[in-house]
Design an enzyme around this catalytic site. Sequence first.
Site, PDB file in Angstrom:
ATOM      1  N   GLU A 110      25.537  68.557 100.037  1.00 13.52           N
ATOM      2  CA  GLU A 110      24.406  67.316  99.772  1.00 13.52           C
ATOM      3  C   GLU A 110      23.352  67.493 100.698  1.00 13.52           C
ATOM      4  OE1 GLU A 110      26.186  63.350  99.674  1.00 13.52           O
ATOM      5  OE2 GLU A 110      24.558  62.295  99.271  1.00 13.52           O
ATOM      6  N   LEU A 135      33.013  68.927 102.799  1.00 11.60           N
ATOM      7  CA  LEU A 135      33.562  69.995 101.833  1.00 11.60           C
ATOM      8  C   LEU A 135      32.552  71.270 101.959  1.00 11.60           C
ATOM      9  CD1 LEU A 135      34.253  67.931  98.900  1.00 11.60           C
ATOM     10  CD2 LEU A 135      35.990  69.566 100.126  1.00 11.60           C
ATOM     11  N   ARG A 166      24.991  57.590  85.360  1.00 11.41           N
ATOM     12  CA  ARG A 166      24.785  56.714  86.437  1.00 11.41           C
ATOM     13  C   ARG A 166      23.396  55.986  86.386  1.00 11.41           C
ATOM     14  NH1 ARG A 166      27.900  59.942  91.288  1.00 11.41           N
ATOM     15  NH2 ARG A 166      30.016  59.874  90.008  1.00 11.41           N
TER      16      ARG A 166
HETATM   17  C1  LIG Z   1      32.452  56.654  98.145  1.00 10.16           C
HETATM   18  C2  LIG Z   1      31.988  58.076  97.498  1.00 10.16           C
HETATM   19  C3  LIG Z   1      32.817  58.748  96.536  1.00 10.16           C
HETATM   20  C4  LIG Z   1      32.264  59.926  96.004  1.00 10.16           C
HETATM   21  N1  LIG Z   1      33.101  60.468  94.805  1.00 10.16           N
HETATM   22  C5  LIG Z   1      32.816  61.516  94.312  1.00 10.16           C
HETATM   23  C6  LIG Z   1      33.300  62.255  93.482  1.00 10.16           C
HETATM   24  O1  LIG Z   1      34.571  61.612  92.848  1.00 10.16           O
HETATM   25  N2  LIG Z   1      33.105  63.478  92.919  1.00 10.16           N
HETATM   26  C7  LIG Z   1      32.082  64.041  93.381  1.00 10.16           C
HETATM   27  O2  LIG Z   1      31.683  65.156  93.114  1.00 10.16           O
HETATM   28  N3  LIG Z   1      31.403  63.692  94.512  1.00 10.16           N
HETATM   29  C8  LIG Z   1      31.729  62.284  94.819  1.00 10.16           C
HETATM   30  N4  LIG Z   1      30.701  61.681  95.918  1.00 10.16           N
HETATM   31  C9  LIG Z   1      29.610  62.521  96.658  1.00 10.16           C
HETATM   32  C10 LIG Z   1      30.377  63.718  97.703  1.00 10.16           C
HETATM   33  O3  LIG Z   1      31.548  63.046  98.121  1.00 10.16           O
HETATM   34  C11 LIG Z   1      29.468  63.969  98.642  1.00 10.16           C
HETATM   35  O4  LIG Z   1      28.160  64.441  97.976  1.00 10.16           O
HETATM   36  C12 LIG Z   1      30.017  65.396  99.470  1.00 10.16           C
HETATM   37  O5  LIG Z   1      31.281  65.175  99.772  1.00 10.16           O
HETATM   38  C13 LIG Z   1      29.113  65.786 100.543  1.00 10.16           C
HETATM   39  O6  LIG Z   1      29.690  66.791 101.079  1.00 10.16           O
HETATM   40  P1  LIG Z   1      29.069  67.365 102.193  1.00 10.16           P
HETATM   41  O7  LIG Z   1      29.934  68.574 102.776  1.00 10.16           O
HETATM   42  O8  LIG Z   1      27.739  67.909 101.905  1.00 10.16           O
HETATM   43  O9  LIG Z   1      28.735  66.578 103.487  1.00 10.16           O
HETATM   44  P2  LIG Z   1      29.807  65.427 104.296  1.00 10.16           P
HETATM   45  O10 LIG Z   1      31.123  65.531 103.598  1.00 10.16           O
HETATM   46  O11 LIG Z   1      28.765  64.193 104.283  1.00 10.16           O
HETATM   47  O12 LIG Z   1      29.766  65.924 105.541  1.00 10.16           O
HETATM   48  C14 LIG Z   1      28.775  65.865 106.656  1.00 10.16           C
HETATM   49  C15 LIG Z   1      29.391  66.767 107.805  1.00 10.16           C
HETATM   50  O13 LIG Z   1      28.209  67.015 108.906  1.00 10.16           O
HETATM   51  C16 LIG Z   1      28.449  66.409 110.081  1.00 10.16           C
HETATM   52  N5  LIG Z   1      27.312  66.054 110.646  1.00 10.16           N
HETATM   53  C17 LIG Z   1      26.123  65.376 110.003  1.00 10.16           C
HETATM   54  N6  LIG Z   1      25.046  65.424 110.749  1.00 10.16           N
HETATM   55  C18 LIG Z   1      25.570  66.168 112.075  1.00 10.16           C
HETATM   56  C19 LIG Z   1      24.861  66.255 113.218  1.00 10.16           C
HETATM   57  N7  LIG Z   1      23.625  65.688 113.445  1.00 10.16           N
HETATM   58  N8  LIG Z   1      25.738  66.819 114.079  1.00 10.16           N
HETATM   59  C20 LIG Z   1      26.837  67.231 113.795  1.00 10.16           C
HETATM   60  N9  LIG Z   1      27.422  67.121 112.734  1.00 10.16           N
HETATM   61  C21 LIG Z   1      26.717  66.455 111.915  1.00 10.16           C
HETATM   62  C22 LIG Z   1      29.347  65.459 109.715  1.00 10.16           C
HETATM   63  O14 LIG Z   1      30.381  65.246 110.822  1.00 10.16           O
HETATM   64  C23 LIG Z   1      30.261  65.890 108.489  1.00 10.16           C
HETATM   65  O15 LIG Z   1      31.186  66.774 109.245  1.00 10.16           O
HETATM   66  C24 LIG Z   1      31.118  60.593  96.477  1.00 10.16           C
HETATM   67  C25 LIG Z   1      30.545  59.846  97.405  1.00 10.16           C
HETATM   68  C26 LIG Z   1      30.918  58.648  98.122  1.00 10.16           C
HETATM   69  C27 LIG Z   1      30.005  57.926  98.979  1.00 10.16           C
END
Ligand SMILES: Cc1cc2nc3c(=O)[nH]c(=O)nc-3n(C[C@H](O)[C@H](O)[C@H](O)COP(=O)(O)OP(=O)(O)OC[C@H]3O[C@@H](n4cnc5c(N)ncnc54)[C@H](O)[C@@H]3O)c2cc1C
Lengths: 246, 641
Positions: B431, B42, B336
């Site tokens: 995150e 996201l 939580r």
């Molecule tokens: C089961 C579950 C349910 C959840 N439900 C909720 C909810 O209902 N509401 C809520 O607010 N939050 C929820 N969360 C938390 C939330 O989903 C996450 O905190 C959030 O989606 C993280 O988004 P992000 O974009 O930071 O990272 P991520 O979605 O983890 O994306 C990381 C990205 O980085 C890339 N990446 C990572 N390292 C590298 C690398 N070294 N080289 C190249 N690419 C890399 C990956 O390919 C990916 O594209 C939930 C979490 C889980 C586990």
Amino acid sequence: MKITLKIWRQKNNSSKGRFVEYSVDNVNGHMSFLEMLDVLNENLIHKGEDPVAFTHDCREGICGSCGIVINGRPHGPDTAVATCQLHMRNFKDGDVILVEPWRARAFPVIKDLAVDRSAFDRILQAGGYVSVDTGSAPEANAILVPKEKAEEAFLAAACIGCGACVAACKNASAMLFVSAKISHLALLPQGDPERRERALKMVKAMDEEGFGPCTNTGACEAECPKEISVAHIARLNREYLMATFT
Amino acid sequence: MLDAKIPEGKLEHKWNNYLFRVHLVSPANKRKYQIIVVGSGLAGASAAASLGELGYQVTLLTYHDSPRRAHSIAAQGGINAAKNYHNDGDSVFRLFYDTIKGGDYRAREANVYRLAQVSSHIIDQAVAQGVPFAREYGGHLDNRSFGGAQVARTFYAKGQTGQQLLLGSYGALNRQIHAGNVKLYTRHDMLDVVVADGQARGVIARDLVTGEIRRFSGHAVVLATGGYGNVYYLSTNAKLSNATAIWRAYRKGAFFANPAFTQIHPTCIPQSGDYQSKLTLMSESLRNDGRVWVPKTKETAEKLRKHQINPQDVTEEERDYYLERRYPSFGNLVPRDVASRAAKERCDAGFGVAPTGLGVYLDFKESIERHGKETIEARYGNLFQMYEKITSHNPYQRPMTIYPAVHYTMGGLWIDYNLMTTIPGLYAIGEANFSDHGANRLGASALMQGLADGYFILPVTIGDYLSEHRGDDLTTDRPEFETAESEMRETIDHLLGRNGKKTPDQFHRELGEIMWHSVGMSRNAEGLNHAIEEIRKLRAEFETNLKTVGKAEEYNETLEKAMRVRDFLELGELMAKDALLREESCGGHFREEFQTEDGEARRDDEHFTYVSAWEHSPQGPVLHKEHLTFEKVTPTQRSYK
Ligand SMILES: Cc1cc2nc3c(=O)[nH]c(=O)nc-3n(C[C@H](O)[C@H](O)[C@H](O)COP(=O)(O)OP(=O)(O)OC[C@H]3O[C@@H](n4cnc5c(N)ncnc54)[C@H](O)[C@@H]3O)c2cc1C
Ligand code: SF4
Ligand code: FES
């Protein structure tokens, strides 16, 4: 239980593949199919052999990464699940299981069970969205959507892009996947302005990627882990016709 | 010394003041800037799309085979926003207040207030993209309640909110890829940040299909690489989620903040065997309608563990709805950390119900009776189905058995108000940063934060930095790239060259055990010291006894895993160190030595109202403190009673 696997091994896209037989002992019904493959792979590494490549990530049926043809069926014998949600309780002691990658011209094998599905991304890049820049959205409740419409759109939008529909189709058609996106957006007021253009662009991209024509047999729907309905294909056909006539 | 660069003015006006003063890059010049975004969850997808729309040239890297597969896709329950659609007393201030309080007063006020301010626009944006949120009969958006809040401000799309929001951002991203503003590199694993002249200049990545090492340069680098919960091996995170990107940035000089702040989610399906590869979350939204209980007597618990009786047969009088008993005003909807510890407390005391003793019930009987099966199915159908597929039990008939599991990491790279790390030009969003959740994140707030960062904050703040770096030389033929690349090749050769006996997964599992037992739901000094020693031993063994197969220049998952584990081992030690340092209990960080008489977390505001920010040095991590000041809220002992 003890399971015998006949797995498609292929070093890379340019090499030829073949089936190799492996056996896994101590398989437990609560294990998922992928956990069983994890166990096999750990054994292989200990023996200094190359582990079996397969794609996966969420392991709860939502990311669409996984996808294996198991005994001839994309995502295996259970219904409405992705490979990662298939549990070994669906098999019995002594079973011999045939394990293959998706097979489709538009999904070249990268290694073993891992294929390249970037064709799906390219189809969506061609027009599978509403063109709205960040910041230019109106107040959310200014767009009213009847509950049933929203739910219908949701069901179409639930597609995980796994490609099982293509793997299930003898023409390797991507119609179910494409129609799910077309339906999702055509059902909503937000998607309306670009409706025609979207249908034309996505269908063109789909054809360019080398997917075949629809067989009208519904094999795709039967294997779809999200139970995406073939009714969306009918909608896609209507949308496309409408777009070509005007 | 750590300057969070918080703008002047009253809390309510800071963001507006900032927007007025920020340096902008003129539309005609944006094209001249190259920005690298790593990650397409996201945070990353929304940032890359929005930057592309503004006219910047964006390079997007992800190790997934498609941007849509990022871990965000799995988020279930919902996303918060202060819309006050229910006239139930919600406001920007209340969302801000709930978030600060939920985080146990360890988050930065200015950032959290801004988050609450932009929250509304996220929903507008998502709806305009066609995200099919749940609706009421009149066609308006529906809401539900989440833990730690007394208003209904959570927007949702069944139990697939993350999927639908990510597909929305992915659509926006696809549009920019099509327009040529974003160049996408899938199956590319970022392995290092390149820093030159004290600024982030690019990254080194490995093509996961061919094994080729590539250099990418940019005027700025944005890490949107997600959380590090998988340091525990078993967690609700996607199997491939990892810490490599942020850990490499830390090694290059970015400070790592609050590494010990981990969220343990109360409602997950318990582990069933030692082959287990991950744990599955049952969304917090279930606590809207599910009641948590264990039996009142140990004898009944024993019978349930041995499957001699069924939970449906336990009478009301014999049940202990312990959350409702202990926290009458929030009941099953306590935050939580509170719910998780309460479950652990009951299980440790001998009342657990799973065969392992580690499980409590989440029961829908009463809601099904009250609302009918259809309503419950409409709300949670896919979750119930998921539960049944995994456990082979039908939750419409029998309560779910659940137990806490590692879920989210509040810690991450330290960032200032601009979302910039301590390395100029290196940003962290979603995150991957530590920002807004303090010591405990409220449900449905991670999606909100990731999208706030990506859609609305970073696209503005990054201009402030870029406007001063137009002339920068973007060649990858400089010694810093050379060194980073050759170091990476050496590491890879080194990892492939140790012909030991243990696979990367075996090391990872062992690390996970140590972390779960000593740096998990409850911690104490003795356990933490022990964990540090154990991790060091494991690290030493990793140097000599690692077993890998295959070559560097090919598709090689064993090598990928070995690189992850190497970083997790180092990070695990820092987490234990941070937990040891923080001699207080706050949010998800529970130190057994610091609790109230009735077992609640006891903060020590006098000594610990700070963010711990660790700097890497060859002699070991060096601690920096960002002291937190609260202008608007007065820290009090959290009470959900
Ligand atoms: C089961 C579950 C349910 C959840 N439900 C909720 C909810 O209902 N509401 C809520 O607010 N939050 C929820 N969360 C938390 C939330 O989903 C996450 O905190 C959030 O989606 C993280 O988004 P992000 O974009 O930071 O990272 P991520 O979605 O983890 O994306 C990381 C990205 O980085 C890339 N990446 C990572 N390292 C590298 C690398 N070294 N080289 C190249 N690419 C890399 C990956 O390919 C990916 O594209 C939930 C979490 C889980 C586990
Ligand atoms: S339509 Fe079904 S089978 Fe096809 S990609 Fe989508 S989820 Fe997979
Ligand atoms: S691994 Fe994500 S759908 Fe199977």
